[in-house]
Design a protein around this motif. Structure first.
Motif, mmCIF file in Angstrom:
data_model
loop_
_atom_site.group_PDB
_atom_site.id
_atom_site.type_symbol
_atom_site.label_atom_id
_atom_site.label_comp_id
_atom_site.label_asym_id
_atom_site.label_seq_id
_atom_site.Cartn_x
_atom_site.Cartn_y
_atom_site.Cartn_z
ATOM 1 N N GLY A 73 0.835 -1.189 0.000
ATOM 2 C CA GLY A 73 0.000 0.000 0.000
ATOM 3 C C GLY A 73 0.868 1.236 0.000
ATOM 4 O O GLY A 73 2.077 1.165 0.244
ATOM 5 N N PRO A 74 0.292 2.383 -0.291
ATOM 6 C CA PRO A 74 1.060 3.625 -0.296
ATOM 7 C C PRO A 74 1.681 3.901 1.076
ATOM 8 O O PRO A 74 1.029 3.714 2.107
ATOM 9 C CB PRO A 74 0.021 4.688 -0.638
ATOM 10 N N HIS A 75 2.918 4.314 1.080
ATOM 11 C CA HIS A 75 3.605 4.669 2.321
ATOM 12 C C HIS A 75 4.732 5.649 2.014
ATOM 13 O O HIS A 75 5.226 5.704 0.894
ATOM 14 C CB HIS A 75 4.167 3.431 3.025
ATOM 15 N N ILE A 76 5.129 6.389 3.019
ATOM 16 C CA ILE A 76 6.243 7.331 2.879
ATOM 17 C C ILE A 76 7.525 6.587 3.184
ATOM 18 O O ILE A 76 7.648 5.950 4.233
ATOM 19 C CB ILE A 76 6.053 8.542 3.816
ATOM 20 N N ARG A 77 8.472 6.649 2.263
ATOM 21 C CA ARG A 77 9.757 5.961 2.458
ATOM 22 C C ARG A 77 10.532 6.597 3.598
ATOM 23 O O ARG A 77 10.540 7.806 3.752
ATOM 24 C CB ARG A 77 10.589 6.019 1.185
ATOM 25 N N GLN A 78 11.201 5.756 4.353
ATOM 26 C CA GLN A 78 11.959 6.214 5.504
ATOM 27 C C GLN A 78 13.458 6.285 5.241
ATOM 28 O O GLN A 78 14.206 6.698 6.104
ATOM 29 C CB GLN A 78 11.695 5.277 6.690
ATOM 30 N N GLU A 79 13.906 5.884 4.059
ATOM 31 C CA GLU A 79 15.335 5.892 3.747
ATOM 32 C C GLU A 79 15.753 7.290 3.302
ATOM 33 O O GLU A 79 15.417 7.713 2.196
ATOM 34 C CB GLU A 79 15.669 4.889 2.635
ATOM 35 N N PRO A 80 16.510 8.023 4.123
ATOM 36 C CA PRO A 80 16.862 9.402 3.779
ATOM 37 C C PRO A 80 17.761 9.526 2.557
ATOM 38 O O PRO A 80 17.754 10.554 1.889
ATOM 39 C CB PRO A 80 17.556 9.935 5.035
ATOM 40 N N ALA A 81 18.525 8.491 2.237
ATOM 41 C CA ALA A 81 19.448 8.566 1.108
ATOM 42 C C ALA A 81 18.838 8.047 -0.199
ATOM 43 O O ALA A 81 19.506 8.046 -1.235
ATOM 44 C CB ALA A 81 20.726 7.787 1.416
ATOM 45 N N ALA A 82 17.580 7.632 -0.172
ATOM 46 C CA ALA A 82 16.947 7.093 -1.374
ATOM 47 C C ALA A 82 16.887 8.148 -2.471
ATOM 48 O O ALA A 82 16.612 9.317 -2.213
ATOM 49 C CB ALA A 82 15.542 6.597 -1.048
ATOM 50 N N GLU A 83 17.157 7.731 -3.696
ATOM 51 C CA GLU A 83 17.154 8.665 -4.823
ATOM 52 C C GLU A 83 15.781 8.820 -5.455
ATOM 53 O O GLU A 83 15.559 9.733 -6.231
ATOM 54 C CB GLU A 83 18.168 8.215 -5.867
ATOM 55 N N ASP A 84 14.880 7.911 -5.171
ATOM 56 C CA ASP A 84 13.516 8.034 -5.686
ATOM 57 C C ASP A 84 12.554 7.596 -4.589
ATOM 58 O O ASP A 84 12.956 7.312 -3.476
ATOM 59 C CB ASP A 84 13.339 7.226 -6.969
ATOM 60 N N GLY A 85 11.282 7.576 -4.916
ATOM 61 C CA GLY A 85 10.298 7.153 -3.943
ATOM 62 C C GLY A 85 9.905 8.214 -2.938
ATOM 63 O O GLY A 85 9.469 7.910 -1.840
ATOM 64 N N ARG A 86 10.032 9.470 -3.316
ATOM 65 C CA ARG A 86 9.706 10.559 -2.389
ATOM 66 C C ARG A 86 8.375 11.235 -2.715
ATOM 67 O O ARG A 86 8.069 12.287 -2.171
ATOM 68 C CB ARG A 86 10.820 11.595 -2.389
ATOM 69 N N GLY A 87 7.586 10.642 -3.594
ATOM 70 C CA GLY A 87 6.337 11.266 -4.022
ATOM 71 C C GLY A 87 5.379 11.559 -2.890
ATOM 72 O O GLY A 87 4.839 12.658 -2.775
ATOM 73 N N LEU A 88 5.130 10.576 -2.021
ATOM 74 C CA LEU A 88 4.195 10.811 -0.918
ATOM 75 C C LEU A 88 4.778 11.744 0.136
ATOM 76 O O LEU A 88 4.024 12.452 0.810
ATOM 77 C CB LEU A 88 3.763 9.485 -0.292
ATOM 78 N N LEU A 89 6.081 11.794 0.262
ATOM 79 C CA LEU A 89 6.708 12.763 1.152
ATOM 80 C C LEU A 89 6.407 14.183 0.652
ATOM 81 O O LEU A 89 6.046 15.067 1.432
ATOM 82 C CB LEU A 89 8.211 12.537 1.229
#
Length: 148
Positions: A73-89
């Motif tokens: 399901g949709p969730h906010i990624r918790q990895e601060p160094a991630a290069e993608d996956g910040r849409g919901l943030l």
């Protein structure tokens, strides 16, 4: 499918109009939610993803309905160094509130957000800013005219 994201941005901008005080934030949220719907749901080519926009004097409500996913399901990624996956943030930061409504197994889900806007400009009524469309996930798909 990427053309569907671009087309959703254009339609949201057209529905609100360039003069709406929250247009840039709403277009950004639509882009992020539509991208997530295409990338992270079980949408296949020719499945439809619905985009609904409702406006009051204080808020703009944006919903994107997709087929859902059996795996996540949709969730906010918790990895601060991630290069993608910040849409919901991003959506969380520009919205007053956001959330997910699961419609049941095989019935899809809706991801929504509420973005604060200033009072409407005098030459347009909130009724002119409300619309619903379905986006075809296939490449080059067009959204139908707004009804609402």
């Amino acid at each position: 499918m990427r053309e569907s994201v671009s087309h959703a941005r254009s339609e949201v901008r057209r529905w609100l109009g360039d003069d709406h005080p929250a247009v840039d934030d709403v277009v950004l949220a639509a882009s992020e939610l539509m991208t997530n719907a295409i990338r992270h749901s079980d949408a296949r080519p020719y499945d439809l993803i619905g985009v609904t926009l409702s406006v009051t004097e204080e808020m703009v409500y944006l919903e994107v309905r997709d087929p859902g996913s059996a795996f996540s399901g949709p969730h906010i990624r918790q990895e601060p160094a991630a290069e993608d996956g910040r849409g919901l943030l991003i959506v969380r930061e520009i919205s007053q509130d956001w959330g997910v409504r699961e419609h049941g197994r095989g019935l899809g889900r809706t991801v929504w957000c509420a973005i604060r806007s200033a009072l409407p400009l005098p030459n347009r009524s909130p009724d002119e800013w409300t619309g619903t469309a379905l986006a075809d996930c296939s490449a080059g798909a067009d959204l139908p005219e707004v009804s609402g």
